[in-house]
Design an enzyme around this catalytic site. Structure first.
Site, PDB file in Angstrom:
ATOM      1  N   HIS B  70       9.064 -35.863 -82.689  1.00 26.06           N
ATOM      2  CA  HIS B  70       9.098 -36.316 -84.420  1.00 26.06           C
ATOM      3  C   HIS B  70      10.614 -35.519 -84.363  1.00 26.06           C
ATOM      4  O   HIS B  70      11.309 -36.349 -85.184  1.00 26.06           O
ATOM      5  CB  HIS B  70       8.562 -35.417 -85.137  1.00 26.06           C
ATOM      6  CG  HIS B  70       8.710 -35.056 -86.656  1.00 26.06           C
ATOM      7  ND1 HIS B  70       9.955 -33.700 -87.047  1.00 26.06           N
ATOM      8  CD2 HIS B  70       8.736 -36.256 -88.061  1.00 26.06           C
ATOM      9  CE1 HIS B  70       9.586 -33.829 -88.372  1.00 26.06           C
ATOM     10  NE2 HIS B  70       9.240 -35.125 -88.630  1.00 26.06           N
ATOM     11  N   GLU B  73      12.711 -38.132 -83.398  1.00 25.60           N
ATOM     12  CA  GLU B  73      12.788 -39.543 -84.357  1.00 25.60           C
ATOM     13  C   GLU B  73      14.191 -39.085 -85.820  1.00 25.60           C
ATOM     14  O   GLU B  73      15.355 -39.821 -85.729  1.00 25.60           O
ATOM     15  CB  GLU B  73      11.680 -39.939 -84.664  1.00 25.60           C
ATOM     16  CG  GLU B  73      11.190 -40.377 -86.055  1.00 25.60           C
ATOM     17  CD  GLU B  73      11.243 -39.980 -87.069  1.00 25.60           C
ATOM     18  OE1 GLU B  73      11.799 -39.756 -88.680  1.00 25.60           O
ATOM     19  OE2 GLU B  73       9.784 -39.462 -87.405  1.00 25.60           O
ATOM     20  N   HIS B  74      14.848 -38.520 -85.896  1.00 23.04           N
ATOM     21  CA  HIS B  74      15.386 -37.372 -86.420  1.00 23.04           C
ATOM     22  C   HIS B  74      16.388 -37.600 -86.388  1.00 23.04           C
ATOM     23  O   HIS B  74      17.615 -37.995 -86.673  1.00 23.04           O
ATOM     24  CB  HIS B  74      15.330 -36.021 -87.129  1.00 23.04           C
ATOM     25  CG  HIS B  74      13.997 -35.549 -88.167  1.00 23.04           C
ATOM     26  ND1 HIS B  74      14.146 -34.660 -89.336  1.00 23.04           N
ATOM     27  CD2 HIS B  74      13.097 -36.035 -88.710  1.00 23.04           C
ATOM     28  CE1 HIS B  74      14.080 -34.685 -90.398  1.00 23.04           C
ATOM     29  NE2 HIS B  74      12.164 -35.702 -89.359  1.00 23.04           N
ATOM     30  N   GLU B 145      11.254 -29.339 -93.756  1.00 23.91           N
ATOM     31  CA  GLU B 145       9.782 -30.332 -94.192  1.00 23.91           C
ATOM     32  C   GLU B 145       8.278 -29.802 -93.050  1.00 23.91           C
ATOM     33  O   GLU B 145       7.798 -29.560 -94.569  1.00 23.91           O
ATOM     34  CB  GLU B 145      10.636 -31.200 -92.858  1.00 23.91           C
ATOM     35  CG  GLU B 145       9.759 -32.599 -93.106  1.00 23.91           C
ATOM     36  CD  GLU B 145       9.465 -33.804 -92.097  1.00 23.91           C
ATOM     37  OE1 GLU B 145      10.337 -33.412 -91.588  1.00 23.91           O
ATOM     38  OE2 GLU B 145       8.639 -34.567 -92.154  1.00 23.91           O
TER      39      GLU B 145
END
Lengths: 427, 427
Positions: B70, B73-74, B145
């Protein structure tokens, strides 16, 4: 682009349809609009849920469910929304296009009849909605209100709107209060139903791969029988400027604090300046290239989300973010600084173009989903002239730099709402 | 040489192309000429569960921090010459990305400048750029997040359930990792994961919408950089069939308890077939849809509500379970009732009429999903990663027979492998 057809049903009842065979489905909805009021909000809100569970023909919830399953998993749904100071109560039916039915059934005809029968022919017992269904829907509506508390992002936004518009109808929750729902009586629900079908402003939409003519006939006949003759006006109050900024803080046992800032923009539907406010909001906080995203999130690393939203029916703008408690004030300060930047004209043509292209892209995508088309046309119920998505896109493209600056300078800070967490995850 | 296959469905009335591109990439193109928008997904078979792996060039397996897929991905949105969002701003495309348990996907949707947007997508995903400084900056954003998910009761109730069902499988670990685990992420580790998993042999490109098939392929020929053959071993510890514990509770700021009831079943690295999934979907429809006796009983007893009660077949590489979810004043009673109904069906067999009805309902829902280009592109990617084919699913639904559906109960929904996760309100 496939056009929208409009037919007149009777006073206060519009019928609009878009037939487009690129869809494999159909969707039809009946949307009732009434001014939202403290003493009627709860009774109105429970109605679509109550109506959607049965009709005279299918008085039993499970039997209706079985019928829908047989119609290839068709659905009947109820919904309650606020459009400015208006409470919108919707009943919709959706299912597959007739060409996909395996045994030659006409799904659209069946759904049109079902929708008419649940709305106009409830399974009354001595003129009242059946007791068991009534109690079930009271409970379920209370649980719906409760569930809005569970999502803190949704909750914080609603609290900010409620506080900001406490003296306007918009400050009333779309379902009324839990207390109001609890105290409802069956007798008043029958009255509310009568009032709704006779006095509401009604928008009927039929979309997708089906012939709208027989659906129109069903509703035309139903309203003829009803002899609907009056339509109550649905005004929305637009407070142009905030007198002073209110601060409101609530404490709760949550890990992340929420910040919601409410502004008055001075423009609302049907004002022409609305397009400039929409574009200004996009530049400010509507895209991943916006001032808020690039500064509050990317530059200062304060949050995961920070965005601005313009509610054109009400003329207000909301900024939402989730931040560490210690950073709440820093985030607020930066959000206001970024708005000032737009007021001073500190943005370049790339920023304008990015926002314009982004908005036009989403407008042009509207015609690809039945849900998108439905909200597009419903949101224009109170405009002076209905616009197709591409017409709205052309208007956005024509907004000038000065109009954006002017729109920003008309924005006033109304309410700062903070939901402050303990900062620890509860175990 | 590119190898092209045309795949058609008479049932749906559509077709798409599957291309084995010379670079090793699998490409799927689903034309929808009458659509305004196009949706593209460039994804890799690499998700949160892939924290332990070994390539054929390596002697020892690598173990990387939870949440790294993840995080990657950012960070992939930033390249040496700038941010992908800045480039997309010039085309008007709406771009995003998501990381799931077993995949990471980058996507955009647009109505104009399709090929320019596609070029940006293919280019930035192939251009990693990680430095100490840029990696450090993301800690604050992803930290928030994670905090947001800490407060999300739906997210917590799921991960608590997965923790109660799985001893070793990394599906039980939060997709974004924890504030502690992401603190260990370095540019070197990101490059390690990127170079292993972002190999075109491990990736797919799926495009659905208003596109010219040849233009997509020309662009791919121009921009894709060939990858070395990939021999990758993903390492998972042995997962026993038994659950960890049958009950788990957490307190959060919610208005009423929410629950998930999971039934763990045997699973291996090879994914289930579309037929097995179709049969399970029909079985669940018979058991717990709105039209089922179980649903009615729970509703009448005031134990569930229509807006929150749901079920799903949750499955991936090495894990599979049926999960029921909802809000309830008494989740234990709901769990007991569900188990009783399963026992009843296991002993008495399925009702023929309910089976026929449920099959039609599932069939209709599958047809409806083919409207949306978002769904199509994402489904083609998910199917490719699971070695399935998009059109086969509806054929399996249409051809399902009652005895195979009944037989799913031989391995599914066994009470001895069930766990109940509850999130209760804070006192």
């Amino acid at each position: 682009m496939i056009g929208i057809e409009q037919r007149f049903v009777c006073d206060g009842v519009n019928f609009r349809s878009i037939k487009d065979t690129k869809f494999k489905t159909i969707r039809m909805s009946v949307n009732f609009m009434l001014p939202i009021q403290k003493n009627t909000a709860a009774a109105n809100a429970i109605l679509p849920f109550l109506l959607s569970r049965a009709s005279s023909e299918y008085p039993d919830f499970t039997k209706l469910g079985e019928r829908l399953a047989e119609l290839y998993g068709a659905e009947i749904n109820a919904d309650v929304q606020k459009l400015g100071d208006v409470q919108m109560l919707s009943l919709s039916a959706s299912g597959i296009a007739d060409r996909y039915a395996l045994n030659g059934e006409s799904i659209s005809t069946e759904l049109s009849k079902l929708l008419c029968s649940i709305i106009f022919d409830p399974p009354f017992e001595d003129g009242l909605f059946p007791q068991d269904g009534f109690e079930q829907e009271k409970r379920q509506t209370i649980e719906l209100i409760d569930s809005e508390f569970n999502d803190k992002r949704v909750y914080a936004k609603q609290r900010c709107e409620e506080i900001m518009c406490a003296n306007e109808p918009y400050g009333i929750g779309r379902y009324g209060t839990k207390e109001n729902i609890k105290n409802l009586k069956r007798e008043e629900i029958t009255q509310a139903w009568q009032y709704l079908i006779h006095n509401a402003k009604i928008e009927i939409l039929v979309l997708g791969d089906c012939d709208p003519a027989p659906v129109f006939d069903d509703f035309f006949n139903a309203f003829q029988l009803l002899k609907k003759s009056t339509t109550v006006p649905c005004p929305t109050q637009n407070i142009k400027r905030a007198e002073k900024a209110n601060e409101f803080t609530e404490k709760m046992d949550v890990a992340q604090s929420k910040l919601v800032i409410g502004f008055r923009t001075s423009s609302a539907i049907p004002d022409a300046e609305m397009s400039a406010v929409k574009l200004m909001t996009a530049i400010f906080g509507g895209t991943p290239n916006s001032k808020l995203f690039l500064n509050v999130r990317e530059k200062l690393s304060l949050c995961y989300y920070c965005s601005a939203q313009y509610i054109s029916m009400k003329g207000i703008m909301l900024v939402q973010s989730g931040v560490e408690t210690k950073n709440v004030d820093r985030a607020k300060e930066e959000i206001l600084i970024q708005l000032d930047e737009i007021k001073k004209g500190n943005f370049d043509d790339d920023e304008i173009n990015a926002a314009k292209l982004n908005m036009c892209n989403s407008y042009r995508s509207v015609s690809d989903s039945l849900g998108g088309l439905e909200s597009w046309y419903l949101s224009q119920t109170f405009t002076n002239q209905i616009k197709r998505p591409e017409e709205a896109a052309a208007i956005i493209m024509a907004v000038t730099r000065q109009e954006i600056i002017d729109a920003a300078n008309n924005v006033t800070l109304d309410t700062v709402y903070r939901l402050i967490g303990s900062g620890e995850e509860s175990k | 040489m590119n190898i092209v296959k045309e795949i058609k469905s008479d049932r749906i009335g559509d077709k798409y192309y599957e291309v084995d591109h010379s670079t090793g990439l699998k490409i799927f193109i689903y034309p929808k000429e009458n659509n305004s928008s196009t949706y593209a997904v460039f994804g890799t078979r690499y998700g949160s569960i892939d924290t332990s792996f070994k390539t054929s060039d390596e002697l020892e397996p690598n173990t990387v921090p939870a949440g790294i897929a993840h995080y990657l991905e950012h960070k992939l949105f930033e390249s040496e010459d700038g941010d992908a969002f800045v480039r997309y701003a010039k085309t008007g495309a709406s771009a995003n990305a998501y990381t799931s348990f077993d995949s990471t996907c980058y996507l955009f949707s647009c109505t104009e400048n399709v090929y320019e947007s596609l070029e940006i997508l293919l280019d930035f995903v192939q251009s990693p750029y990680f430095t100490e400084q840029t990696v450090q900056k993301e800690q604050g954003i992803i930290g928030q997040e994670i905090r947001m998910y800490d407060d999300d009761p739906q997210w917590r109730v799921l991960f608590n359930l997965l923790g109660a069902m799985y001893h070793n499988h990394p599906v039980k670990i939060d997709i974004a990792g924890s504030v502690e685990s992401i603190a260990k992420i370095t540019p070197e580790l990101l490059y390690k994961c990127y170079n292993t998993f972002y190999n075109l042999n491990n990736m797919v490109l799926c495009v659905a919408g208003n596109v010219d098939y040849n233009k997509v392929l020309d662009l791919c020929d121009k921009i894709l950089k060939p990858s070395k053959p990939l021999h990758l071993d993903k390492i998972f510890d042995e997962e026993p069939l038994e659950i960890v514990k049958s009950r788990v509770e957490q307190k959060l700021s919610v208005a009423a308890p929410i629950f998930q009831l999971g039934f763990k079943e045997p699973a291996c690295k090879t994914r289930l077939t579309v037929q097995e999934i179709a049969e399970t979907e029909i079985l669940l429809e018979i058991l717990a849809s709105d039209a089922s006796p179980l649903f009615r009983r729970l509703l009448d007893a005031g134990l569930i509500n229509e807006s929150s009660f749901s079920y799903e077949y949750f499955e991936g590489a090495g894990y599979a379970s049926v999960i029921f979810a909802g809000e309830s004043k008494d989740p234990d009673v709901v769990a007991d009732e569900i188990k009783k109904e399963i026992t009843k069906i296991r002993e008495n067999g399925l009702d023929q009429a309910a089976f026929e009805r449920s099959k039609k309902a599932v069939y209709g829902r599958v047809i409806s999903s083919f409207n949306s280009v978002d769904y199509l592109a994402n489904a083609m990617a998910a199917d490719a990663f699971a070695d399935r084919e998009l059109f086969r699913y509806i054929d399996s639904v249409a051809s399902a027979d009652i005895s195979s559906v009944q037989n799913r109960l031989n391995t599914q929904m066994k009470p001895e492998y069930s766990a109940l996760s509850i999130v209760n309100p804070v006192d």
